[in-house]
Write a protein that holds these residues in place. Structure first.
Motif, PDB file in Angstrom:
ATOM      1  N   GLY C  72       0.795  -1.221   0.000  1.00 46.41           N
ATOM      2  CA  GLY C  72       0.000   0.000   0.000  1.00 46.41           C
ATOM      3  C   GLY C  72       0.823   1.264   0.000  1.00 46.41           C
ATOM      4  O   GLY C  72       0.350   2.337   0.359  1.00 46.41           O
ATOM      5  N   LEU C  73       2.075   1.162  -0.429  1.00 44.21           N
ATOM      6  CA  LEU C  73       2.986   2.304  -0.355  1.00 44.21           C
ATOM      7  C   LEU C  73       2.519   3.480  -1.197  1.00 44.21           C
ATOM      8  O   LEU C  73       2.824   4.625  -0.902  1.00 44.21           O
ATOM      9  CB  LEU C  73       4.379   1.871  -0.819  1.00 44.21           C
ATOM     10  N   LEU C  74       1.801   3.198  -2.281  1.00 38.88           N
ATOM     11  CA  LEU C  74       1.418   4.281  -3.184  1.00 38.88           C
ATOM     12  C   LEU C  74       0.054   4.868  -2.840  1.00 38.88           C
ATOM     13  O   LEU C  74      -0.480   5.679  -3.588  1.00 38.88           O
ATOM     14  CB  LEU C  74       1.422   3.770  -4.636  1.00 38.88           C
ATOM     15  N   GLN C  75      -0.500   4.439  -1.699  1.00 34.93           N
ATOM     16  CA  GLN C  75      -1.825   4.917  -1.306  1.00 34.93           C
ATOM     17  C   GLN C  75      -1.872   6.443  -1.230  1.00 34.93           C
ATOM     18  O   GLN C  75      -2.834   7.066  -1.687  1.00 34.93           O
ATOM     19  CB  GLN C  75      -2.192   4.311   0.047  1.00 34.93           C
ATOM     20  N   SER C  76      -0.824   7.067  -0.663  1.00 32.14           N
ATOM     21  CA  SER C  76      -0.841   8.517  -0.505  1.00 32.14           C
ATOM     22  C   SER C  76      -0.876   9.207  -1.866  1.00 32.14           C
ATOM     23  O   SER C  76      -1.560  10.218  -2.031  1.00 32.14           O
ATOM     24  CB  SER C  76       0.402   8.975   0.257  1.00 32.14           C
ATOM     25  N   LEU C  77      -0.149   8.647  -2.834  1.00 35.55           N
ATOM     26  CA  LEU C  77      -0.176   9.234  -4.174  1.00 35.55           C
ATOM     27  C   LEU C  77      -1.579   9.141  -4.757  1.00 35.55           C
ATOM     28  O   LEU C  77      -2.088  10.098  -5.349  1.00 35.55           O
ATOM     29  CB  LEU C  77       0.808   8.495  -5.086  1.00 35.55           C
ATOM     30  N   ALA C  78      -2.219   7.979  -4.567  1.00 33.46           N
ATOM     31  CA  ALA C  78      -3.584   7.818  -5.060  1.00 33.46           C
ATOM     32  C   ALA C  78      -4.514   8.834  -4.395  1.00 33.46           C
ATOM     33  O   ALA C  78      -5.360   9.444  -5.053  1.00 33.46           O
ATOM     34  CB  ALA C  78      -4.066   6.399  -4.786  1.00 33.46           C
ATOM     35  N   ASP C  79      -4.309   9.033  -3.074  1.00 34.98           N
ATOM     36  CA  ASP C  79      -5.153  10.002  -2.365  1.00 34.98           C
ATOM     37  C   ASP C  79      -4.930  11.406  -2.904  1.00 34.98           C
ATOM     38  O   ASP C  79      -5.881  12.184  -3.070  1.00 34.98           O
ATOM     39  CB  ASP C  79      -4.834   9.964  -0.871  1.00 34.98           C
ATOM     40  N   ALA C  80      -3.667  11.751  -3.151  1.00 36.59           N
ATOM     41  CA  ALA C  80      -3.376  13.087  -3.679  1.00 36.59           C
ATOM     42  C   ALA C  80      -4.043  13.285  -5.033  1.00 36.59           C
ATOM     43  O   ALA C  80      -4.622  14.343  -5.305  1.00 36.59           O
ATOM     44  CB  ALA C  80      -1.862  13.282  -3.799  1.00 36.59           C
ATOM     45  N   LEU C  81      -3.991  12.245  -5.874  1.00 38.68           N
ATOM     46  CA  LEU C  81      -4.648  12.338  -7.182  1.00 38.68           C
ATOM     47  C   LEU C  81      -6.141  12.533  -7.018  1.00 38.68           C
ATOM     48  O   LEU C  81      -6.763  13.356  -7.697  1.00 38.68           O
ATOM     49  CB  LEU C  81      -4.382  11.059  -7.983  1.00 38.68           C
ATOM     50  N   LYS C  82      -6.727  11.795  -6.074  1.00 35.40           N
ATOM     51  CA  LYS C  82      -8.157  11.929  -5.826  1.00 35.40           C
ATOM     52  C   LYS C  82      -8.492  13.360  -5.397  1.00 35.40           C
ATOM     53  O   LYS C  82      -9.436  13.961  -5.897  1.00 35.40           O
ATOM     54  CB  LYS C  82      -8.581  10.942  -4.735  1.00 35.40           C
ATOM     55  N   MET C  83      -7.664  13.916  -4.476  1.00 32.75           N
ATOM     56  CA  MET C  83      -7.887  15.285  -4.004  1.00 32.75           C
ATOM     57  C   MET C  83      -7.872  16.273  -5.172  1.00 32.75           C
ATOM     58  O   MET C  83      -8.656  17.206  -5.223  1.00 32.75           O
ATOM     59  CB  MET C  83      -6.772  15.673  -3.028  1.00 32.75           C
ATOM     60  N   LEU C  84      -6.930  16.033  -6.113  1.00 29.07           N
ATOM     61  CA  LEU C  84      -6.781  16.954  -7.238  1.00 29.07           C
ATOM     62  C   LEU C  84      -8.018  16.951  -8.118  1.00 29.07           C
ATOM     63  O   LEU C  84      -8.389  17.975  -8.701  1.00 29.07           O
ATOM     64  CB  LEU C  84      -5.561  16.555  -8.069  1.00 29.07           C
ATOM     65  N   THR C  85      -8.655  15.775  -8.246  1.00 26.06           N
ATOM     66  CA  THR C  85      -9.791  15.691  -9.166  1.00 26.06           C
ATOM     67  C   THR C  85     -11.092  16.121  -8.526  1.00 26.06           C
ATOM     68  O   THR C  85     -12.104  16.237  -9.201  1.00 26.06           O
ATOM     69  CB  THR C  85      -9.940  14.251  -9.665  1.00 26.06           C
ATOM     70  N   LYS C  86     -11.086  16.356  -7.196  1.00 26.19           N
ATOM     71  CA  LYS C  86     -12.338  16.743  -6.532  1.00 26.19           C
ATOM     72  C   LYS C  86     -12.721  18.167  -6.911  1.00 26.19           C
ATOM     73  O   LYS C  86     -11.864  18.984  -7.248  1.00 26.19           O
ATOM     74  CB  LYS C  86     -12.138  16.668  -5.017  1.00 26.19           C
ATOM     75  N   GLU C  87     -14.008  18.464  -6.783  1.00 28.35           N
ATOM     76  CA  GLU C  87     -14.463  19.817  -7.081  1.00 28.35           C
ATOM     77  C   GLU C  87     -13.906  20.774  -6.038  1.00 28.35           C
ATOM     78  O   GLU C  87     -13.884  20.477  -4.849  1.00 28.35           O
ATOM     79  CB  GLU C  87     -15.989  19.864  -7.071  1.00 28.35           C
ATOM     80  N   ASP C  88     -13.453  21.925  -6.497  1.00 28.04           N
ATOM     81  CA  ASP C  88     -12.862  22.922  -5.613  1.00 28.04           C
ATOM     82  C   ASP C  88     -13.941  23.927  -5.255  1.00 28.04           C
ATOM     83  O   ASP C  88     -14.270  24.806  -6.053  1.00 28.04           O
ATOM     84  CB  ASP C  88     -11.687  23.590  -6.326  1.00 28.04           C
ATOM     85  N   ILE C  89     -14.518  23.797  -4.051  1.00 27.58           N
ATOM     86  CA  ILE C  89     -15.664  24.634  -3.689  1.00 27.58           C
ATOM     87  C   ILE C  89     -15.197  25.843  -2.880  1.00 27.58           C
ATOM     88  O   ILE C  89     -14.443  25.705  -1.920  1.00 27.58           O
ATOM     89  CB  ILE C  89     -16.663  23.828  -2.836  1.00 27.58           C
TER      90      ILE C  89
END
Lengths: 178, 102, 414
Positions: C72-89
């Protein structure tokens, strides 16, 4: 006369910060913005201190003004609801104040510039001395018997008195009964 | 090298802006902020003169340090008084607080 | 003629020899230094989040992230990518400029601290003569960023959260600064390299364990970590001052907080655990980086352990512990410590300058300082215990009057 180097560029940027921030403080309607303009201006002054090779004062400037006084001012703005009762920013004599201040500035500017007008005026410093007293020298001077030990102690008493005074004045009446 | 008079000029301008704020603003918190600007103008002068004229003698820096102390004390007590005034008068507009005016 | 082995310190002379303009070469090597110093915390934070989640999972008898990448070492990278794609409210009525500024300041203040961390005897971003004061000054900007974030969200809960966070930060700054004065007293300097060098014979945590504990606890509070995480108690509240933030801006707040915790661990290692000191550091200075990393890891894992095992304080307990226990203790500690240092000088126990890095030569003064700290700690713990007993008995008496059963366990109020 003034060559373009890192120092002069830094000076120009810092001057813009200091003066722009100050103008923001006195003109903005929103007082939280005013406090943040104040932070910007004071940060510029801290930069001046670095340029003037007084890093200790620069750090203290950031610590005292931005970390303490600016936060205190924002708290005061919120607690006195200065935001909701904005009204007029300036009072009726603002133009009178403006004229007075401009005259005063012209007077000060004349006093500053006239003595050094033209090259080689007497008293103008052309080279900065390389040896500068640092934080250690300042500390020694503050507690030296022939230095500032008396003002230093008086300053501590002043701070204690201010602290007690602020607590007593700002305390709620209801708290005293509890 | 930046000549001394440039620091003094900026400090003078900062001081004048501060005076304008004290004279022309109506909100007491804004007036206190302007006072802080004036104190900072003084500090720029103190440190600039120290650096250019007497860098070994620590008087300039020591005085600037005392100005910090005064500024902190002034802000604490001033804002405490403001809170008190607000509680009794429901206003921090200086023109509304004129009980002691003759 | 020196070869271009050590890139950071010799880049600019190398470039000059290769025929570059001296100013440009200097600027380039400076920029490179800034980038390297700023990238170290940014890259480690990705790994840290993974370590933290694994650690918490193990304590709670779970496995933790194990899907993305090996272990699960790359989990943080996946999370960062998810954050980037979220709507910026941005909430309506928010102060747009300040709202966007707050996460940036959060990040910047933490990265700025890394400029004064001495990685090895040779490598440091900037060896300021006022290193510690710089750290305190940069840290105090933290309150401003909380204020900006809470106020500009145009949400009264965010504003309330900001007020409470600032009250906590400002309060715990007092014992933290006072505790920092103790290493400064012992090293006679505020520069970070001087402070590290002064620990050649003996680490400051042995010479003044109380200062180390106060600094550590105060910093736990500054970072908002358990047991001081009541401001954004994740199991009870949604969030604190950053409640309106979403997407990448929220991610910046989170990453800034993780980095702050890591920075605190590094600072504790530098100030109290001897920084880069370790075997063979004299022969091979680059080894200091590894020693510092090891010490930091120990402190960081200890912080994780505390975070996952200690229950949360109430707000009144947090304030009581600070103002009634830690501040008086740190003030008395400075007095005792400076008195003991004078005593050591008077008795001639301080090792000679050429013996300063010798363990045996440092032993006498260490014993005196340690004894002073232990006695002081014992006195304060006794006072604390008595105070706790008084409170408990008052509670029990009240319960008897009301005709209830005595409450179990006294309040841990300091």
């Amino acid at each position: 006369m003034i060559e373009l180097n890192a120092q002069t560029i830094a000076f120009a940027v810092l001057s813009a910060l200091v003066l722009g921030g100050a103008l923001g403080v006195v003109t903005t309607r929103n007082l939280v913005h005013g406090a943040l303009w104040l932070v910007l201006s004071l940060l510029g002054v801290a930069g001046y201190f670095v340029l003037l090779s007084a890093p200790f004062l620069a750090a203290v400037q950031v610590l005292v003004y931005i970390g303490a006084i600016a936060i205190l001012i924002v708290f005061a703005v919120m607690l006195t609801r200065s935001m909701t009762s904005l009204g007029e920013v300036r009072n009726r004599q603002w133009w009178l104040s403006a004229i007075t201040v401009i005259l005063l500035f012209l007077l000060l500017a004349a006093g500053i510039i006239l003595p050094v007008w033209g090259r080689g005026a007497p008293g103008e410093v052309t080279t900065l001395s390389a040896t500068v007293g640092g934080a250690a020298e300042l500390g020694a001077a503050l507690v030296a018997g022939d230095g500032f030990v008396l003002p230093f102690e008086v300053a501590s008493i002043l701070l204690t008195a201010a602290m007690i005074g602020a607590i007593v004045v700002a305390r709620d009446e209801e708290d005293e009964q509890a | 090298m930046i000549p001394l008079w440039m620091y003094l000029l900026v400090a003078a301008l900062l001081f004048c802006i501060g005076i304008y704020g004290v004279l022309a603003r109506r909100n007491a918190v804004a007036i206190l902020m302007s006072v802080e600007l004036m104190l900072n103008a003084v500090n720029i002068n103190l440190v600039a003169f120290w650096r250019y004229l007497a860098p070994q003698d620590m008087s300039g820096q020591a005085f600037a340090a005392f100005v910090f102390v005064i500024a902190a004390a002034e802000a604490a007590v001033g804002l405490a008084i403001l809170l008190f005034v607000y509680r009794t008068k429901r206003s921090v507009i200086v023109e509304d607080v004129n009980l002691l005016r003759w | 003629m020196t070869t271009c082995v050590d890139i950071i310190n010799t880049l600019s002379p190398c470039l000059v020899r290769a025929g570059w303009n001296a100013d440009v070469a200097n600027l380039l090597s400076l920029l490179l230094g800034v980038v390297i110093v700023a990238t170290v915390p940014l890259l480690t934070v990705i790994l840290l989040i993974w370590i933290e989640r694994k650690f918490a999972a193990r304590i709670q008898d779970r496995i933790g992230p194990n899907r993305v990448g090996p272990y699960g070492l790359l989990q943080s990278l996946a999370d960062a990518l998810k954050m980037l794609t979220k709507e910026d409210i941005t909430p309506s009525g928010a102060d747009r400029i300040l709202f966007n500024l707050a996460p940036i300041i959060t990040f910047a203040t933490v990265v700025l601290i890394w400029a004064i961390i001495p990685f090895t005897p040779l490598h440091i971003g900037a060896d300021l003569s006022i290193g510690i004061l710089y750290f305190v000054a940069v840290g105090s900007i933290g309150a401003v960023k909380v204020m900006i974030g809470g106020w500009s969200s145009n949400n009264k809960y965010a504003l309330l959260g900001a007020f409470r966070t600032i009250a906590l930060i400002v309060s715990y700054e007092v014992p933290m600064i006072l505790a920092l004065l103790v290493p400064v007293l012992m090293a006679g300097s505020m520069g970070m390299q001087d402070l590290t060098r002064a620990q050649g014979g003996m680490w400051f945590i042995v010479m003044s364990p109380l200062a180390a504990i106060i600094f550590f606890v105060a910093n736990l509070a500054e970072t908002g970590r358990s047991p001081f995480d009541l401001l954004e108690a994740e199991s009870e509240l949604i969030a604190g001052y950053n409640i309106e933030y979403s997407g990448f801006k929220f991610g910046m707040f989170m990453a800034g907080e993780f980095m702050h915790v890591f920075t605190v661990a590094v600072l504790t290692a530098v100030l109290f655990l001897g920084g880069w000191w370790g075997p063979f550091v004299d022969q091979l200075p680059a080894l200091g980086f590894i020693w510092l990393g090891l010490k930091t890891a120990v402190v960081y894992l200890f912080m994780l352990l505390i975070r996952n095992t200690v229950p949360r304080f109430r707000i009144d307990q947090v304030m009581n512990i600070n103002w009634k226990f830690m501040v008086p203790l740190s003030i008395v500690l400075i007095l005792v410590q400076s008195f003991l240092l004078r005593l050591i000088d008077a008795l001639g126990l301080r090792p000679a300058p050429e013996m300063a890095n010798d363990l045996l030569a440092n032993l006498p003064q260490t014993l005196v300082l340690l004894a002073g700290n232990l006695v002081l700690g014992a006195i304060f713990m006794h006072l604390l215990q008595r105070h706790g007993r008084t409170l408990r008995e008052a509670d029990e008496a009240l319960a008897v009057v009301k005709g209830e059963a005595a409450p179990s366990g006294g309040l841990a109020e300091a």
